[in-house]
Scaffold this motif. Structure first.
Motif, PDB file in Angstrom:
ATOM      1  N   PRO A  34      19.706  55.753  51.137  1.00  0.00           N
ATOM      2  CA  PRO A  34      18.333  55.621  50.083  1.00  0.00           C
ATOM      3  C   PRO A  34      18.048  54.437  49.226  1.00  0.00           C
ATOM      4  O   PRO A  34      16.808  54.877  49.430  1.00  0.00           O
ATOM      5  CB  PRO A  34      18.389  57.061  49.875  1.00  0.00           C
ATOM      6  CG  PRO A  34      19.265  57.845  50.679  1.00  0.00           C
ATOM      7  CD  PRO A  34      20.148  57.183  50.902  1.00  0.00           C
ATOM      8  N   THR A  35      18.648  54.128  49.583  1.00  0.00           N
ATOM      9  CA  THR A  35      19.275  53.095  47.598  1.00  0.00           C
ATOM     10  C   THR A  35      18.676  51.460  48.478  1.00  0.00           C
ATOM     11  O   THR A  35      18.121  50.691  48.159  1.00  0.00           O
ATOM     12  CB  THR A  35      20.426  52.972  46.553  1.00  0.00           C
ATOM     13  OG1 THR A  35      20.973  54.136  46.251  1.00  0.00           O
ATOM     14  CG2 THR A  35      20.489  51.582  46.166  1.00  0.00           C
ATOM     15  N   VAL A  36      19.137  51.755  49.777  1.00  0.00           N
ATOM     16  CA  VAL A  36      19.099  50.485  50.589  1.00  0.00           C
ATOM     17  C   VAL A  36      17.663  50.774  50.826  1.00  0.00           C
ATOM     18  O   VAL A  36      16.308  49.368  51.188  1.00  0.00           O
ATOM     19  CB  VAL A  36      20.123  50.226  51.835  1.00  0.00           C
ATOM     20  CG1 VAL A  36      19.358  48.918  53.086  1.00  0.00           C
ATOM     21  CG2 VAL A  36      21.470  50.393  51.438  1.00  0.00           C
ATOM     22  N   SER A  37      17.242  51.649  51.567  1.00  0.00           N
ATOM     23  CA  SER A  37      15.444  51.933  51.624  1.00  0.00           C
ATOM     24  C   SER A  37      15.114  51.115  51.014  1.00  0.00           C
ATOM     25  O   SER A  37      14.194  50.501  51.113  1.00  0.00           O
ATOM     26  CB  SER A  37      14.870  52.878  52.575  1.00  0.00           C
ATOM     27  OG  SER A  37      15.847  52.994  53.531  1.00  0.00           O
ATOM     28  N   SER A  38      14.918  52.045  49.761  1.00  0.00           N
ATOM     29  CA  SER A  38      14.263  51.158  48.111  1.00  0.00           C
ATOM     30  C   SER A  38      14.351  49.660  48.395  1.00  0.00           C
ATOM     31  O   SER A  38      13.229  49.268  47.560  1.00  0.00           O
ATOM     32  CB  SER A  38      14.307  52.110  48.305  1.00  0.00           C
ATOM     33  OG  SER A  38      13.901  51.477  45.775  1.00  0.00           O
ATOM     34  N   ALA A  39      15.838  48.974  47.965  1.00  0.00           N
ATOM     35  CA  ALA A  39      16.363  47.812  48.070  1.00  0.00           C
ATOM     36  C   ALA A  39      14.945  47.123  48.938  1.00  0.00           C
ATOM     37  O   ALA A  39      14.568  45.851  48.491  1.00  0.00           O
ATOM     38  CB  ALA A  39      17.656  47.198  48.257  1.00  0.00           C
ATOM     39  N   VAL A  40      15.111  47.560  50.307  1.00  0.00           N
ATOM     40  CA  VAL A  40      14.562  46.503  51.390  1.00  0.00           C
ATOM     41  C   VAL A  40      12.957  46.362  51.419  1.00  0.00           C
ATOM     42  O   VAL A  40      12.153  45.561  51.944  1.00  0.00           O
ATOM     43  CB  VAL A  40      15.137  47.146  53.228  1.00  0.00           C
ATOM     44  CG1 VAL A  40      14.071  46.720  54.099  1.00  0.00           C
ATOM     45  CG2 VAL A  40      16.789  46.754  53.097  1.00  0.00           C
ATOM     46  N   ALA A  41      12.604  47.394  51.122  1.00  0.00           N
ATOM     47  CA  ALA A  41      11.224  47.899  50.654  1.00  0.00           C
ATOM     48  C   ALA A  41      11.179  47.005  49.807  1.00  0.00           C
ATOM     49  O   ALA A  41       9.806  45.835  49.492  1.00  0.00           O
ATOM     50  CB  ALA A  41      10.487  49.219  50.360  1.00  0.00           C
ATOM     51  N   GLU A  42      11.635  46.558  48.906  1.00  0.00           N
ATOM     52  CA  GLU A  42      11.594  45.379  47.254  1.00  0.00           C
ATOM     53  C   GLU A  42      11.181  44.525  48.033  1.00  0.00           C
ATOM     54  O   GLU A  42      10.454  43.722  47.314  1.00  0.00           O
ATOM     55  CB  GLU A  42      12.535  45.980  46.242  1.00  0.00           C
ATOM     56  CG  GLU A  42      11.843  44.591  44.917  1.00  0.00           C
ATOM     57  CD  GLU A  42      13.534  45.376  44.097  1.00  0.00           C
ATOM     58  OE1 GLU A  42      13.505  44.440  42.939  1.00  0.00           O
ATOM     59  OE2 GLU A  42      14.029  47.068  43.733  1.00  0.00           O
ATOM     60  N   LEU A  43      12.053  43.812  48.511  1.00  0.00           N
ATOM     61  CA  LEU A  43      12.915  42.529  48.938  1.00  0.00           C
ATOM     62  C   LEU A  43      11.569  42.454  50.393  1.00  0.00           C
ATOM     63  O   LEU A  43      11.075  41.198  49.954  1.00  0.00           O
ATOM     64  CB  LEU A  43      14.302  42.689  49.970  1.00  0.00           C
ATOM     65  CG  LEU A  43      15.393  42.680  49.218  1.00  0.00           C
ATOM     66  CD1 LEU A  43      16.674  42.519  50.168  1.00  0.00           C
ATOM     67  CD2 LEU A  43      15.806  41.491  48.184  1.00  0.00           C
ATOM     68  N   GLU A  44      11.035  43.516  50.811  1.00  0.00           N
ATOM     69  CA  GLU A  44       9.418  42.605  51.908  1.00  0.00           C
ATOM     70  C   GLU A  44       8.245  42.415  51.285  1.00  0.00           C
ATOM     71  O   GLU A  44       8.015  41.426  51.054  1.00  0.00           O
ATOM     72  CB  GLU A  44       9.945  44.332  52.743  1.00  0.00           C
ATOM     73  CG  GLU A  44      10.667  43.911  53.227  1.00  0.00           C
ATOM     74  CD  GLU A  44      10.307  44.735  55.155  1.00  0.00           C
ATOM     75  OE1 GLU A  44      10.176  45.112  56.124  1.00  0.00           O
ATOM     76  OE2 GLU A  44      10.130  46.596  54.269  1.00  0.00           O
ATOM     77  N   ALA A  45       8.396  43.086  49.444  1.00  0.00           N
ATOM     78  CA  ALA A  45       7.437  42.871  49.105  1.00  0.00           C
ATOM     79  C   ALA A  45       7.096  41.684  48.340  1.00  0.00           C
ATOM     80  O   ALA A  45       6.209  41.210  48.520  1.00  0.00           O
ATOM     81  CB  ALA A  45       6.976  44.142  48.421  1.00  0.00           C
ATOM     82  N   ALA A  46       8.563  41.286  48.147  1.00  0.00           N
ATOM     83  CA  ALA A  46       8.310  40.201  47.889  1.00  0.00           C
ATOM     84  C   ALA A  46       8.338  39.117  48.040  1.00  0.00           C
ATOM     85  O   ALA A  46       8.778  37.725  47.899  1.00  0.00           O
ATOM     86  CB  ALA A  46       9.758  39.766  46.578  1.00  0.00           C
ATOM     87  N   GLY A  47       8.279  38.902  49.830  1.00  0.00           N
ATOM     88  CA  GLY A  47       8.901  38.011  50.454  1.00  0.00           C
ATOM     89  C   GLY A  47      10.277  37.866  51.128  1.00  0.00           C
ATOM     90  O   GLY A  47      10.616  36.384  51.315  1.00  0.00           O
ATOM     91  N   LEU A  48      10.912  38.190  50.885  1.00  0.00           N
ATOM     92  CA  LEU A  48      12.170  37.928  50.909  1.00  0.00           C
ATOM     93  C   LEU A  48      13.117  38.234  51.957  1.00  0.00           C
ATOM     94  O   LEU A  48      14.126  37.797  52.494  1.00  0.00           O
ATOM     95  CB  LEU A  48      13.192  37.909  49.170  1.00  0.00           C
ATOM     96  CG  LEU A  48      12.943  37.652  48.152  1.00  0.00           C
ATOM     97  CD1 LEU A  48      13.903  38.248  46.712  1.00  0.00           C
ATOM     98  CD2 LEU A  48      13.294  36.289  47.912  1.00  0.00           C
ATOM     99  N   ALA A  49      12.360  39.447  52.453  1.00  0.00           N
ATOM    100  CA  ALA A  49      13.420  40.080  53.434  1.00  0.00           C
ATOM    101  C   ALA A  49      11.992  40.350  54.568  1.00  0.00           C
ATOM    102  O   ALA A  49      10.761  40.447  53.794  1.00  0.00           O
ATOM    103  CB  ALA A  49      13.781  41.284  53.712  1.00  0.00           C
TER     104      ALA A  49
END
Length: 371
Positions: A34-49
């Protein structure tokens, strides 16, 4: 960059892996799914992933595969060599984006050309410049310690975008780092990289780390006293003058006999003649190999590296190996001697490794990065 700690940790894992699924990111970062899912969503929103596709697992389920986004940016590595400049632009996962090469006076133009080929909208995170010199702190940045690289460095620096961090590293250290991870020293964590060309230098790797020294001058073997005997005083950088390519050609010219044909004007021609069985050229190359072997023995006496890699325009020629090995074996304890596996690409490849690591750190803000 204002990212959560978990997002920074996941970004570091993703940059190292290149592509990964969420379970792989969770395992690499040591975080819950769950923490990784939240982190990936954060990175996608920032254009980093960004999602780059799907992968099928053993159970038949498919998982999203992620890679770096455009906002992760790029880094630049510059090998400001004595006669030739090489430049590589790379993504933060190490993917080559653009490259170029040219003469040393054209360094600024080569840098501009590579910068123009980088993806539009990808921020330049950092620049690493490899110079044939010791570096020092000057004002708010780093500079070559002497005039060896100064003018060319100044001209090239004008071409770099303002505000981007620029880091200098000794070229031999960069080449040694590349040999550690991609070249002849893979699987070894302690070795010496001896560069013989226009100048000489020694990259020292101990426990997988490049030894830089208190003055960033570790491995400056040009400063070894030479000559060292009762009748002559050592000269400043006399050993480099003696073992450098120009001196090698002068000795070849002095040894040439009337029936030997035209004197070689380049080191490449000298080695070609020696390889073809030319007696005088073979003798000159053999003598040079023995002298390099003595330098290797001196370094071995201090470092006991177990492995010595020969690099540089002259040193990487395999014709030198038998003579270097024989002289080192005569003067010191057993030490493996091999030629560089990367040739003249080693310095820019090592500078790229450093640039990628520093670029990742600009995003992760201190999260440990493997390099």
């Amino acid at each position: 960059m204002n990212l959560s700690e978990s997002a920074r940790a996941v970004f570091a894992v993703l940059a190292e892996a290149g592509t990964a699924t969420r379970p792989q990111l969770a395992a690499g970062a040591g975080l819950s799914k769950p923490t990784v899912s939240s982190a990936v969503a954060e990175l996608e929103a920032a254009g980093l992933a960004a999602c780059s596709g799907t992968a099928s697992g053993g159970t038949g389920r498919s998982a999203a595969v992620y890679g770096l986004g455009q906002a992760a940016g790029a880094v630049l590595a510059v090998d400001l060599g004595p006669s030739r400049t090489q430049v590589r632009g790379s993504a933060l996962d190490g993917t080559l984006l653009a490259q170029g090469a040219g003469s040393r006076p054209d360094a600024a133009a080569v840098v501009c050309d590579v910068l123009a080929k980088l993806p539009e909208g990808a921020p330049l995170r950092t620049v690493v410049v490899a110079v044939g010199d010791v570096t020092v702190q000057a004002g708010e940045g780093e500079r070559p310690a002497t005039a060896k690289a100064g003018p060319a460095f100044d001209a090239m620096a004008v071409a770099l975008p303002a505000g981007v961090p620029v880091h200098l590293e000794n070229n031999v250290n960069c080449a040694a780092l590349a040999e550690l991870h991609q070249g002849a020293a893979r699987g070894r964590d302690t070795f010496g990289y001896l560069r013989i060309g226009v100048g000489i230098g020694l990259g020292v790797v101990i426990g997988g780390q490049v030894l830089r020294g208190a003055n960033h001058a570790a491995g400056e073997v040009a400063r070894l006293p030479y000559p060292w005997d009762e009748d002559r005083q050592p000269r400043h950088e006399g050993l480099e003058a003696h073992l450098g390519a120009r001196s090698l050609l002068r000795r070849a010219s002095a040894a040439w006999c009337d029936g030997d044909g035209p004197r070689p004007r380049t080191v490449e021609r000298l080695f070609a003649l020696a390889d073809g069985g030319h007696a005088t050229a073979h003798a000159v190359v053999g003598h040079h190999a023995a002298e390099i072997g003595r330098l290797a023995a001196a370094a071995t006496a201090v470092l006991d590296p177990g492995l010595m890699i020969l690099g540089g325009d002259v040193g990487s020629n395999p014709q030198l190996l038998p003579g270097v090995r024989a002289e080192l074996a005569r003067l010191s304890w057993p030490t493996e001697v091999v030629s560089s596996a990367l040739g003249d690409r080693g310095t820019v490849l090592g500078a790229t490794e450093l640039a990628v690591a520093r670029g990742i750190q600009t995003v992760t803000e201190g999260v440990p990065v493997k390099h």
